[in-house]
Design an enzyme around this catalytic site. Structure first.
Site, PDB file in Angstrom:
ATOM      1  CG  MET A  21     -13.317   4.946  26.291  1.00 41.60           C
ATOM      2  SD  MET A  21     -12.302   4.847  24.787  1.00 41.60           S
ATOM      3  CE  MET A  21     -11.442   3.275  25.072  1.00 41.60           C
ATOM      4  CD  GLN A  76     -15.344   5.867  35.002  1.00 38.27           C
ATOM      5  OE1 GLN A  76     -16.159   5.899  34.093  1.00 38.27           O
ATOM      6  NE2 GLN A  76     -14.235   6.602  35.003  1.00 38.27           N
ATOM      7  CB  CYS A 107     -18.923  11.558  31.623  1.00 37.29           C
ATOM      8  SG  CYS A 107     -19.941  11.230  30.162  1.00 37.29           S
ATOM      9  CE  LYS A 147     -10.216   9.123  32.177  1.00 37.83           C
ATOM     10  NZ  LYS A 147     -11.016  10.045  31.361  1.00 37.83           N
ATOM     11  CG  ASN A 209      -7.412  10.419  29.731  1.00 41.87           C
ATOM     12  OD1 ASN A 209      -8.571  10.804  29.809  1.00 41.87           O
ATOM     13  ND2 ASN A 209      -7.002   9.599  28.793  1.00 41.87           N
ATOM     14  N   GLY A 233      -7.350   6.134  26.226  1.00 36.03           N
ATOM     15  CA  GLY A 233      -8.720   5.969  25.773  1.00 36.03           C
ATOM     16  C   GLY A 233      -8.799   5.793  24.276  1.00 36.03           C
ATOM     17  NE  ARG A 234     -10.357  11.030  22.265  1.00 35.62           N
ATOM     18  CZ  ARG A 234      -9.957  12.164  21.702  1.00 35.62           C
ATOM     19  NH1 ARG A 234     -10.441  12.528  20.518  1.00 35.62           N
ATOM     20  NH2 ARG A 234      -9.072  12.940  22.300  1.00 35.62           N
TER      21      ARG A 234
END
Length: 378
Positions: A21, A76, A107, A147, A209, A233-234
């Site tokens: 992130m 990444q 993204c 990803k 994810n 992630g979040r």
């Protein structure tokens, strides 16, 4: 639910990965997550642009520096030009900068997709294949993973074709965020797409994810989709101890082993996070300023008050941050409902793309090194 994920030569047990992130998963945050997990799992750097890396941009070189305790070291990369991606991967391999390379095709932000990068790129199959081929060819044996999202929107899904291309080109594992670029972070993640990808590419691990807000969510995703691991992630924003819960869950210890910190314990983590950022940036004030964006996530659900929360988010020193925290009711228990969604939840509906991008998925995209982002991180 004992399950070991294998990323090349690296076992990942439990099969849990910290999602890259921008502006978040820098070395200090990875340190916190890794400490709570007891060193178990895989913790990926924030996004590094291949152009900035090969040009040895000063900020980027700091971002690719890993703590000696970080094993395996995971970077990444984001890139849109196969040659530049290949050079960056070769640099990582030759200079021993990392042990694992992940490629970003997920993204959804406009500054990335308008250049044909991130979640826009898999639509151009020849370009995706060229990037994956140059990356794997230049990796010197390092595992290369990717990803991605389901696609640009519901009318332009790419994940199944991209998965087969990845297998053909020697990619080690694939992580799928169960949303399209158009969804951004809105709505619900489509876990059924993760199951379909797993069926389509049984040769390599598939990681899921999207909408993992608790350790129970992670177990449920594995159970419902058959995926080989999860990418978080979040859900860990302002909650690095989620990785302790994930370890406990995959070890079969149950909910009684989950972390439920009091506000006093959360405040101690907040101060440590801010301190680590200052040490990493070699500037206490800059570290505290960088920490400000984490305040709302750490205090979510606790009775703080808008004025106090605003003051915490404008603190300029560790002493000021500590004093503000000391003035709050730190004896509050972990609040009910604080395990739910956090971070961005909005959708965009429109994806910004290069002119003519959707005309033909099988035509080569004419993208050069000038389309690469010049800086890394958030």
């Amino acid at each position: 639910m004992g399950k070991t994920l294998q990323i090349g030569p690296h076992p990942v047990d439990p099969p849990v990965v910290l999602a890259p992130m921008a502006g978040i998963t820098n070395a200090p945050f990875r340190t916190l997550c890794r400490e709570f997990s007891g060193g178990r799992g895989l913790f990926v750097s924030e996004m590094i642009t291949t152009r900035a890396l090969v040009e040895r941009n000063a900020k980027t070189m700091r971002l690719v520096h890993f703590d000696e305790r970080e094993k395996p070291r995971s970077i990444q990369l984001y890139g849109v030009d196969p040659e530049t991606v290949g050079r960056a991967v070769r640099m990582i391999a030759d200079e021993d900068l990392a042990d694992h390379i992940d490629l970003n095709f997920g993204c959804p932000v406009p500054k990335v997709t308008r250049r044909g990068g991130g979640s826009a790129l898999p639509y151009k199959r020849p370009l995706l294949r060229a990037i994956l081929r140059d990356a794997v060819r230049n990796a010197g044996g390092l595992p290369v993973t990717m990803k991605m999202r389901k696609g640009i929107d519901d009318d332009h899904l790419t994940y199944l074709d991209a998965g087969r291309i990845a297998v053909d080109e020697g990619v080690t594992a694939i992580a799928l965020h169960g949303r399209t670029a158009a969804q951004h972070y809105g709505g619900e993640a489509d876990w059924s797409a993760i199951a379909r990808l797993k069926e389509a590419v049984p040769e390599i691990p598939v990681l899921g994810n999207g909408d993992i807000w608790s350790a129970d969510d992670a177990l449920r995703m594995v159970r419902e989709t058959g995926c080989d691991g999860v990418v978080v992630g979040r859900g860990c924003l302002g909650r690095p101890w989620l990785f302790a819960d994930l370890v406990a869950a995959f070890d079969g210890k149950g909910r009684d082993a989950y972390t439920r910190p009091s506000f006093r314990e959360v405040a101690e983590v907040m101060l440590r996070h801010a301190r680590l950022l200052g040490e990493w940036q070699e500037d206490e004030a800059r570290g505290v300023i960088d920490f400000r964006k984490h305040v709302a996530w750490y205090t979510k659900g606790f009775t703080v008050g808008s004025d106090a929360r605003r003051a915490l988010a404008t603190a300029g020193s560790l002493d000021e941050l500590a004093a503000l925290l000391d003035g709050l009711d730190l004896d509050q228990p972990w609040p009910t409902g604080a395990d739910g969604p956090r971070g961005r939840t909005s959708g965009r509906n429109r994806v910004v793309l290069p002119d003519g991008w959707l005309d033909d998925p099988d035509t080569a995209a004419h993208i050069g090194a000038d389309a690469e982002l010049a800086t890394s991180g958030g």
